[in-house]
Design an enzyme around this catalytic site. Sequence first.
Site, PDB file in Angstrom:
ATOM      1  N   CYS A 166      -3.093   8.392   3.974  1.00  0.00           N
ATOM      2  CA  CYS A 166      -2.911   7.648   2.712  1.00  0.00           C
ATOM      3  C   CYS A 166      -4.109   7.815   1.782  1.00  0.00           C
ATOM      4  O   CYS A 166      -3.945   7.926   0.562  1.00  0.00           O
ATOM      5  CB  CYS A 166      -2.706   6.163   3.005  1.00  0.00           C
ATOM      6  SG  CYS A 166      -1.201   5.799   3.923  1.00  0.00           S
ATOM      7  N   GLU A 197       0.892  -1.172   0.000  1.00  0.00           N
ATOM      8  CA  GLU A 197       0.000   0.000   0.000  1.00  0.00           C
ATOM      9  C   GLU A 197       0.920   1.209   0.000  1.00  0.00           C
ATOM     10  O   GLU A 197       1.562   1.524   0.994  1.00  0.00           O
ATOM     11  CB  GLU A 197      -0.909  -0.033   1.224  1.00  0.00           C
ATOM     12  CG  GLU A 197      -2.125   0.887   1.092  1.00  0.00           C
ATOM     13  CD  GLU A 197      -1.800   2.334   1.460  1.00  0.00           C
ATOM     14  OE1 GLU A 197      -1.520   3.127   0.528  1.00  0.00           O
ATOM     15  OE2 GLU A 197      -1.829   2.659   2.650  1.00  0.00           O
TER      16      GLU A 197
END
Length: 595
Positions: A332, A298
Amino acid sequence: MAFWWPIIVLAFAYAICRFLLMLIPPNVSSIDVDASDVLDDGNQTQENSFIYIPPRGRTQQSDRKVQCYEPATMKYLGYFPALTLSEVEERVAQARKAQKIWAKSSFKQRRQFLRILLKYIIEHQQLICEVSSRDTGKTMVDASLGEIMTTCEKITWLLSEGERWLKPEYRSCGRSMLHKISKVEFHPLGVIGAIVSWNYPFHNIFNPMLAAVFSGNSVVIKVSEHASWSGCFYFRIIQAALAAVGAPENLVEVITGFAETGEALVSSVDKTIFVGSPAVGKMIMKNAAETLIPVTLELGGKDAFIVCEDVDIPHVAQVAVRAALQSSGQNCAGAERFYVHRDIYTSFVNQVAKIVKSVSAGPPLAGRYDMGAICLQEHSEKLQNLVDDAVDRGAEIFARGSFGHLGEGAVDQFFPPTVLINVNHTMKLMQEEAFGPIMPIMKFNTDEEVVKLANDSRYGLGCAVFSGSQRRAKEIASQIHCGVAAVNDFASSYMCQSLPFGGVKDSGFGRFAGVEGLRACCLVKSVVEDRWWPYIKTKIPKPIQYPVAENGFEFQESLVVVLYGLNIWDRLRALVNVLKIISEQNSVASSKKND
């Protein structure tokens, strides 16, 4: 009607019983976790009360110490060892031994572990958030949203559905295997290695740990050198909960260090989960290739936030500002590119500017501030360079928030929330991940144009699309090349923990969270067994037994038509031929036997 009355009464009685059971408090053990050394009571010793001035540039493993400090005040917090290759290998070896025991644990024991954690989290929200705030500079509200709620939601989902998705899953057998049972089994992989980022230290530790432990694995987590102080405290919570359910020691390990520590971890485990930058993600892949272990990456994003002309502007403006400023933009899944329809552009920008101007940034535990600090040293300088580049290329700073009282040593750790207009894709700000409280807002004319703009990025983590027509918003979202989409909301998918989370392109690959993330911690094994054993078994037909008969291929050709032919008459004719060939082979075999 007389037939339905008993069923209605039974259903009503069942509902009443379920409700009464809900009123009975569950029997969940409490755990004690020593927090005396993480509470800022104002009585720090002289040794640990100074302002820390970290060295500029990349810190090397040779330092052997991970120095910790509060970004919002630069107060020194202490240090932790940077583990060497041999020390990491030893931790992984201990975790591997513990995993072999834990793999045999029951789901009941695993659920009890989760309930103990959930109880502690709910009862100690302030402590957990304060520790996160001190180590990363975020506000208490930001910590509650990003650390507490997300983790509680994941635990609740695992308690409710985790066992269901780890049990064998039965699949169809196909036409040629009707006499079989086919299923998929999910076995623990062994030791999961997780290298996690600093922006949400509590959740980033618990997220991989919960999935790994519930699926029967052990896990070794390398916490960021920028959030080691909080990570090591959160590890105590996990240790206490594991001890309370009789889990083996060393089932979960938290290690500290720099890049070299992470490299050692990747080379020792059975799977790696990494949360961080694309550049480091590529290095993780390279190291993982040496042992051919699976990797989940990720790697951040540059999420598009799209606003059509038919929205409720005040409502969407509030959501937009939260999407950009949550955790000082160090998120994020934060919104980094804002596209607003030309017809409402001015109104929307004015509304956003009004909100942003009311936002004050400051040390989150020193007063009532809306936004906290920038965690990483020198990152404010990078953010200012992105803004300067945009202004040099024609952008305009339309609005900025304010600062509260900042300590002299921490001024560089803050960046004002900033709104820019007249931006375009030639600017670095619209291409590079900023990871800060900046809102670049760009006009668009048509849905086709905004889809093209949203896809013009090397990242592909998520998007948010707002429209008064849900059908239109869904249509736009479906065309954006990303892993996560929110329709008329922002980042709501992350609070639906049954859903996988991850991206494409430079945002990485693989998924954590949801069914996919849970099963990604497993060895997925396909199993086929006889349905009516021992009465019906697979037997190789005589025409293709060794030595293969002359008409062996003819038999196979007819068998394929029998099983998969599109015309029923062709299949019947082929069946007759199959039976004929078998009969001939049986006759030949009988003749040889008689001779």
